[in-house]
Enzyme design. Structure first.
Site, mmCIF file in Angstrom:
data_model
loop_
_atom_site.group_PDB
_atom_site.id
_atom_site.type_symbol
_atom_site.label_atom_id
_atom_site.label_comp_id
_atom_site.label_asym_id
_atom_site.label_seq_id
_atom_site.Cartn_x
_atom_site.Cartn_y
_atom_site.Cartn_z
ATOM 1 N N GLY A 76 11.683 -1.636 -14.492
ATOM 2 C CA GLY A 76 12.175 -2.846 -15.135
ATOM 3 C C GLY A 76 11.081 -3.785 -15.618
ATOM 4 O O GLY A 76 10.160 -3.395 -16.345
ATOM 5 N N ILE A 77 11.208 -5.039 -15.211
ATOM 6 C CA ILE A 77 10.292 -6.089 -15.670
ATOM 7 C C ILE A 77 8.854 -5.784 -15.253
ATOM 8 O O ILE A 77 7.925 -5.910 -16.060
ATOM 9 C CB ILE A 77 10.763 -7.449 -15.097
ATOM 10 C CG1 ILE A 77 12.075 -7.877 -15.782
ATOM 11 C CG2 ILE A 77 9.690 -8.509 -15.222
ATOM 12 C CD1 ILE A 77 12.785 -9.056 -15.119
ATOM 13 N N ALA A 90 8.198 -7.480 -7.565
ATOM 14 C CA ALA A 90 9.027 -6.769 -6.574
ATOM 15 C C ALA A 90 10.137 -7.704 -6.118
ATOM 16 O O ALA A 90 9.873 -8.845 -5.737
ATOM 17 C CB ALA A 90 8.178 -6.339 -5.384
ATOM 18 N N GLY A 91 11.342 -7.234 -6.177
ATOM 19 C CA GLY A 91 12.441 -8.114 -5.799
ATOM 20 C C GLY A 91 13.692 -7.331 -5.477
ATOM 21 O O GLY A 91 13.859 -6.183 -5.874
ATOM 22 N N GLY A 105 27.856 -16.814 -5.093
ATOM 23 C CA GLY A 105 28.032 -15.398 -4.763
ATOM 24 C C GLY A 105 26.718 -14.683 -4.515
ATOM 25 O O GLY A 105 26.701 -13.456 -4.342
ATOM 26 N N TYR A 107 19.957 -14.719 -2.288
ATOM 27 C CA TYR A 107 19.021 -14.418 -3.391
ATOM 28 C C TYR A 107 18.542 -15.719 -4.048
ATOM 29 O O TYR A 107 17.340 -15.921 -4.261
ATOM 30 C CB TYR A 107 19.733 -13.530 -4.412
ATOM 31 C CG TYR A 107 18.919 -13.180 -5.638
ATOM 32 C CD1 TYR A 107 17.923 -12.210 -5.589
ATOM 33 C CD2 TYR A 107 19.158 -13.822 -6.860
ATOM 34 C CE1 TYR A 107 17.187 -11.888 -6.721
ATOM 35 C CE2 TYR A 107 18.428 -13.494 -7.995
ATOM 36 C CZ TYR A 107 17.446 -12.531 -7.920
ATOM 37 O OH TYR A 107 16.719 -12.209 -9.042
ATOM 38 N N PRO A 143 13.451 -15.180 -14.978
ATOM 39 C CA PRO A 143 14.159 -14.466 -16.052
ATOM 40 C C PRO A 143 15.669 -14.700 -15.955
ATOM 41 O O PRO A 143 16.185 -15.117 -14.925
ATOM 42 C CB PRO A 143 13.863 -12.994 -15.765
ATOM 43 C CG PRO A 143 12.883 -12.966 -14.653
ATOM 44 C CD PRO A 143 12.993 -14.251 -13.932
HETATM 45 N N1 LIG Z 1 16.762 -8.261 -14.542
HETATM 46 C C1 LIG Z 1 17.061 -9.547 -14.579
HETATM 47 O O1 LIG Z 1 17.856 -10.012 -15.424
HETATM 48 C C2 LIG Z 1 16.425 -10.507 -13.604
HETATM 49 C C3 LIG Z 1 16.905 -11.815 -13.588
HETATM 50 C C4 LIG Z 1 16.318 -12.708 -12.716
HETATM 51 C C5 LIG Z 1 15.290 -12.322 -11.876
HETATM 52 N N2 LIG Z 1 14.847 -11.027 -11.901
HETATM 53 C C6 LIG Z 1 13.754 -10.680 -11.005
HETATM 54 O O2 LIG Z 1 12.801 -9.908 -11.697
HETATM 55 C C7 LIG Z 1 12.130 -9.034 -10.775
HETATM 56 C C8 LIG Z 1 12.162 -7.618 -11.314
HETATM 57 O O3 LIG Z 1 13.517 -7.230 -11.428
HETATM 58 P P1 LIG Z 1 13.998 -5.984 -12.304
HETATM 59 O O4 LIG Z 1 15.238 -6.422 -12.977
HETATM 60 O O5 LIG Z 1 12.854 -5.441 -13.057
HETATM 61 O O6 LIG Z 1 14.437 -4.997 -11.104
HETATM 62 P P2 LIG Z 1 14.133 -3.448 -10.827
HETATM 63 O O7 LIG Z 1 15.004 -3.106 -9.658
HETATM 64 O O8 LIG Z 1 14.265 -2.675 -12.070
HETATM 65 O O9 LIG Z 1 12.610 -3.463 -10.363
HETATM 66 C C9 LIG Z 1 12.236 -4.002 -9.128
HETATM 67 C C10 LIG Z 1 11.148 -3.143 -8.526
HETATM 68 O O10 LIG Z 1 10.776 -3.739 -7.258
HETATM 69 C C11 LIG Z 1 10.582 -2.683 -6.349
HETATM 70 N N3 LIG Z 1 10.748 -3.179 -4.977
HETATM 71 C C12 LIG Z 1 11.900 -3.565 -4.371
HETATM 72 N N4 LIG Z 1 11.663 -3.906 -3.097
HETATM 73 C C13 LIG Z 1 10.333 -3.728 -2.893
HETATM 74 C C14 LIG Z 1 9.489 -3.910 -1.767
HETATM 75 N N5 LIG Z 1 9.964 -4.312 -0.586
HETATM 76 N N6 LIG Z 1 8.164 -3.654 -1.916
HETATM 77 C C15 LIG Z 1 7.673 -3.233 -3.096
HETATM 78 N N7 LIG Z 1 8.420 -3.028 -4.183
HETATM 79 C C16 LIG Z 1 9.742 -3.276 -4.081
HETATM 80 C C17 LIG Z 1 11.630 -1.650 -6.704
HETATM 81 O O11 LIG Z 1 11.325 -0.366 -6.170
HETATM 82 C C18 LIG Z 1 11.605 -1.715 -8.207
HETATM 83 O O12 LIG Z 1 10.664 -0.784 -8.737
HETATM 84 C C19 LIG Z 1 12.854 -9.188 -9.441
HETATM 85 O O13 LIG Z 1 12.125 -10.056 -8.604
HETATM 86 C C20 LIG Z 1 14.173 -9.813 -9.832
HETATM 87 O O14 LIG Z 1 14.720 -10.571 -8.780
HETATM 88 C C21 LIG Z 1 15.405 -10.110 -12.747
#
Ligand SMILES: NC(=O)c1ccc[n+]([C@@H]2O[C@H](COP(=O)([O-])OP(=O)(O)OC[C@H]3O[C@@H](n4cnc5c(N)ncnc54)[C@H](O)[C@@H]3O)[C@@H](O)[C@H]2O)c1
Length: 266
Positions: A32-33, A106-107, A166, A170, A200
């Protein structure tokens, strides 16, 4: 294409000289991001370390970046495991030199009515999103202090700005990341280190697709209608903002919350 050649493309001599030498660590870099941010750093000549709990996926990303001519490595690490985080940073340092840039993507997301959030779910989300960011920042800041230069970008969430129902666990964890970012920014501003956060919203990633599959997010067409620019965001939208915040040119920007959200939160 060599790192230097990649960094040459369309950049001033000043930024070319600096970007090519920088070492960037991205947590959550396998998907992802985080993955988009790794691709962007690598394409601009940064030596890029892909850290993720999913070591196989992190390896695949780093391999692809190297195949495209970049300098990249991968490490499997759970950001909640403090020892593993410090060890991963030691290995990055051993291979690439001192760490200049940290991006914490990471999230873990979670959805449940407030009264149904278990203490276990609460702790895991806070551990990954907040405490993981704490471990990673502590592990790299000494390098930045020694260099008198550093860039940290935390990836928070628009839920911290809106107060999303909900998903109180988080939202609380991401609100704490925003507050931590501001406090770190003030503490390290005199040392040449900037610390900013990108919250984001509506980014099309594996995380958001999983949330759609479980019925916790509407489908893309419905989401797009609610976003002022009329489309979902891509990882590349976040990566563009991140690249700027990590540049030389952004040295006067710290403690800021740069929403990348298509106008959803203004
Ligand atoms: N996608 C969205 O619209 C959105 C919106 C708001 C916030 N975010 C935040 O953006 C960040 C990236 O999200 P994304 O949408 O790319 O998600 P994603 O699930 O595609 O990528 C997240 C990555 O984090 C890794 N990860 C999870 N737990 C981990 C840990 N304990 N140690 C190391 N790595 C770990 C996962 O394996 C994964 O590769 C996150 O922090 C998420 O909360 C995303």
């Amino acid at each position: 294409m060599s790192d230097t050649n990649r960094a040459d493309q369309g950049r001033s001599p000043d930024s070319r000289a600096t970007a090519a030498g920088r070492v960037a660590v991205v947590t959550g870099g396998a998907s992802g991001i985080g993955r988009s941010i790794c691709e962007s750093f690598a394409a601009h000549g940064y030596r890029t370390a892909v850290l993720d709990i999913d070591g196989t996926a992190a390896d695949e990303v780093a391999e692809k970046l190297r195949a495209d001519g970049a300098t990249a490595l991968a490490h499997a690490v759970d950001v909640t495991d403090r020892e593993a985080v410090f060890e991963a940073m030691r290995q990055v340092r051993a291979e690439f030199g001192p760490i200049d840039i940290l991006v914490t993507s990471a999230g873990l997301v979670g959805f449940a009515p407030f009264t149904e959030i278990t203490p276990q779910d609460w702790h895991r989300i806070v551990e990954v999103n907040l405490t993981g960011t704490f471990h990673c920042a502590q592990a790299v800041i000494p390098d930045m202090l020694a260099a008198g230069w550093g860039r940290i970008v935390t990836i928070s969430s628009s839920s911290a700005q809106r107060g999303s129902p909900g998903m109180v666990h988080y939202t609380a964890s991401k609100g704490a990341v925003v507050a931590m970012t501001k406090a770190l920014a003030r503490e390290y501003a005199p040392c040449g280190i900037t610390v900013n956060t990108i919250p984001p919203s509506g980014i099309d990633t594996p995380m958001s697709r999983r949330s759609q599959e479980t019925g916790n997010l509407p489908d893309n067409a419905t989401m797009a209608k609610a976003i002022p620019v009329g489309r979902l965001g891509a990882g590349a939208d976040i990566a563009a903002a991140c690249l700027f915040l990590c540049s030389e040119q952004a040295g006067y920007i710290t403690g800021q919350v740069l929403g990348v959200n298509g106008g959803s939160v203004i």
